[in-house]
Design a protein around this motif. Structure first.
Motif, PDB file in Angstrom:
ATOM      1  N   GLY A   1      39.923 -12.341   4.829  1.00  0.00           N
ATOM      2  CA  GLY A   1      40.940 -12.375   5.885  1.00  0.00           C
ATOM      3  C   GLY A   1      40.724 -11.177   6.774  1.00  0.00           C
ATOM      4  O   GLY A   1      39.605 -10.765   7.027  1.00  0.00           O
ATOM      5  N   LYS A   2      41.791 -10.591   7.251  1.00  0.00           N
ATOM      6  CA  LYS A   2      41.669  -9.380   8.045  1.00  0.00           C
ATOM      7  C   LYS A   2      41.100  -8.262   7.175  1.00  0.00           C
ATOM      8  O   LYS A   2      41.409  -8.150   6.001  1.00  0.00           O
ATOM      9  N   ASN A   3      40.306  -7.403   7.795  1.00  0.00           N
ATOM     10  CA  ASN A   3      39.589  -6.383   7.038  1.00  0.00           C
ATOM     11  C   ASN A   3      40.482  -5.522   6.165  1.00  0.00           C
ATOM     12  O   ASN A   3      40.103  -5.124   5.074  1.00  0.00           O
ATOM     13  N   ASP A   4      41.681  -5.215   6.628  1.00  0.00           N
ATOM     14  CA  ASP A   4      42.519  -4.262   5.906  1.00  0.00           C
ATOM     15  C   ASP A   4      43.409  -4.914   4.847  1.00  0.00           C
ATOM     16  O   ASP A   4      44.164  -4.232   4.177  1.00  0.00           O
ATOM     17  N   THR A   5      43.347  -6.219   4.700  1.00  0.00           N
ATOM     18  CA  THR A   5      44.236  -6.860   3.742  1.00  0.00           C
ATOM     19  C   THR A   5      43.938  -6.450   2.312  1.00  0.00           C
ATOM     20  O   THR A   5      44.805  -6.516   1.448  1.00  0.00           O
ATOM     21  N   GLN A   6      42.726  -6.011   2.022  1.00  0.00           N
ATOM     22  CA  GLN A   6      42.349  -5.677   0.656  1.00  0.00           C
ATOM     23  C   GLN A   6      42.633  -4.221   0.291  1.00  0.00           C
ATOM     24  O   GLN A   6      42.746  -3.884  -0.883  1.00  0.00           O
ATOM     25  N   LYS A   7      42.759  -3.377   1.285  1.00  0.00           N
ATOM     26  CA  LYS A   7      42.863  -1.940   1.038  1.00  0.00           C
ATOM     27  C   LYS A   7      44.045  -1.597   0.140  1.00  0.00           C
ATOM     28  O   LYS A   7      43.900  -0.865  -0.848  1.00  0.00           O
ATOM     29  N   ASN A   8      45.211  -2.124   0.441  1.00  0.00           N
ATOM     30  CA  ASN A   8      46.404  -1.802  -0.358  1.00  0.00           C
ATOM     31  C   ASN A   8      46.302  -2.369  -1.769  1.00  0.00           C
ATOM     32  O   ASN A   8      46.799  -1.762  -2.721  1.00  0.00           O
ATOM     33  N   ILE A   9      45.664  -3.526  -1.908  1.00  0.00           N
ATOM     34  CA  ILE A   9      45.474  -4.107  -3.237  1.00  0.00           C
ATOM     35  C   ILE A   9      44.606  -3.190  -4.088  1.00  0.00           C
ATOM     36  O   ILE A   9      44.917  -2.921  -5.259  1.00  0.00           O
ATOM     37  N   LEU A  10      43.519  -2.688  -3.512  1.00  0.00           N
ATOM     38  CA  LEU A  10      42.635  -1.785  -4.240  1.00  0.00           C
ATOM     39  C   LEU A  10      43.365  -0.504  -4.637  1.00  0.00           C
ATOM     40  O   LEU A  10      43.218  -0.021  -5.765  1.00  0.00           O
ATOM     41  N   ILE A  11      44.144   0.039  -3.732  1.00  0.00           N
ATOM     42  CA  ILE A  11      44.883   1.269  -4.028  1.00  0.00           C
ATOM     43  C   ILE A  11      45.826   1.056  -5.199  1.00  0.00           C
ATOM     44  O   ILE A  11      45.870   1.856  -6.149  1.00  0.00           O
TER      45      ILE A  11
END
Length: 252
Positions: free
Chosen positions: A103-113
């Motif tokens: 999806g959008k590039n930043d959608t995964q960042k918070n999940i990883l954090i």
């Protein structure tokens, strides 16, 4: 500098377990490899000890199918499943992988954090370091989310755990962003392991655009005390190639 050899891409015609002695004979300090799920981890630990080697790091169980952008339960269950394998080898570091972009590039960042914060509790309790690997998305891993050390360091700053680090692969990051020496020296506290190979091609270190002499001098000027991992494919006789690479890396 302590050197570790990834024994998966080298000596492919030789029994996997016999490669540990070959690494020791070549002057390496440690070995590493990818998926532990199809390996005899206790045997690896015994052979490493017999050859005065360490097992520097390996991947989480079935790493490509168990990435850390999954549901918290799935991620933590796989991490817990892998820890006994590391114990059998006397290994204290584990490579984990981010997911692909869906999806959008930043959608995964918070999940990883959030997942890494949960993993940090296990890491600190078990005295294991988790190293999230950033990969290039141009040639080798198209679609992979974490293709930037800048994003990786931002994530680690949010997680804020001494047991959650970045695996800084110089080959991948040279392709994606360059500026290797500045990025290493300015963020060394967040780096838990290095991988290296020549760029382009992922072959011998002296065949390519990366000046590994200066990169190593940079690392040695910091407080980093981990391993410098060799993860490359030889273009000629593997034993001769490894000897040549080690001579090149140590002459500085």
């Amino acid at each position: 500098m302590r050197y570790s050899l990834c024994i998966e891409p080298l000596f492919e015609n030789i029994n996997f377990y016999d490669r540990i002695k070959l690494a020791a004979d070549a002057g390496l300090d440690a070995v590493e490899f990818w998926d532990p799920s199809d390996k005899d981890c206790a045997k690896i630990g015994t052979l490493a000890q017999q050859n005065n080697m360490e097992v520097a790091i390996c991947c989480a169980n079935d790493p490509w199918n168990n990435r850390i952008n999954g549901t918290p339960k799935t991620v933590l269950d796989n991490i817990k499943k892998t820890i006994p394998m590391l114990r059998d080898m006397g290994c204290q570091s584990m490579i984990v992988l981010a997911g692909d972009i869906d999806g959008k590039n930043d959608t995964q960042k918070n999940i990883l954090i959030e997942n890494l914060k949960r993993m940090a509790e296990i890491a600190e309790k078990e005295n294991i370091t988790f190293c999230v690997e950033a990969l290039n998305s141009i040639y080798d891993h198209k679609g992979y989310y974490l293709d930037s050390s800048y994003t990786g360091f931002e994530i680690l700053k949010c997680v804020d755990s001494p047991k959650i680090k970045l695996l800084y692969d110089i080959y991948h990051m040279q392709i994606m962003e360059g500026n290797v020496i500045e990025n290493i020296s300015g963020n060394i506290e967040y780096i838990g392991h290095f991988h290296s190979a020549g760029v382009p091609g992922r072959n011998e270190h002296f065949n390519g655009e990366t000046d590994y002499t200066n990169v190593q001098k940079c690392i040695e000027s910091t407080e980093y005390d981990g391993f410098f991992g060799l993860e490359y494919w030889a273009t000629y006789d593997n034993a001769k190639s490894l000897a040549d690479v080690m001579d090149y890396l140590k002459k500085r």
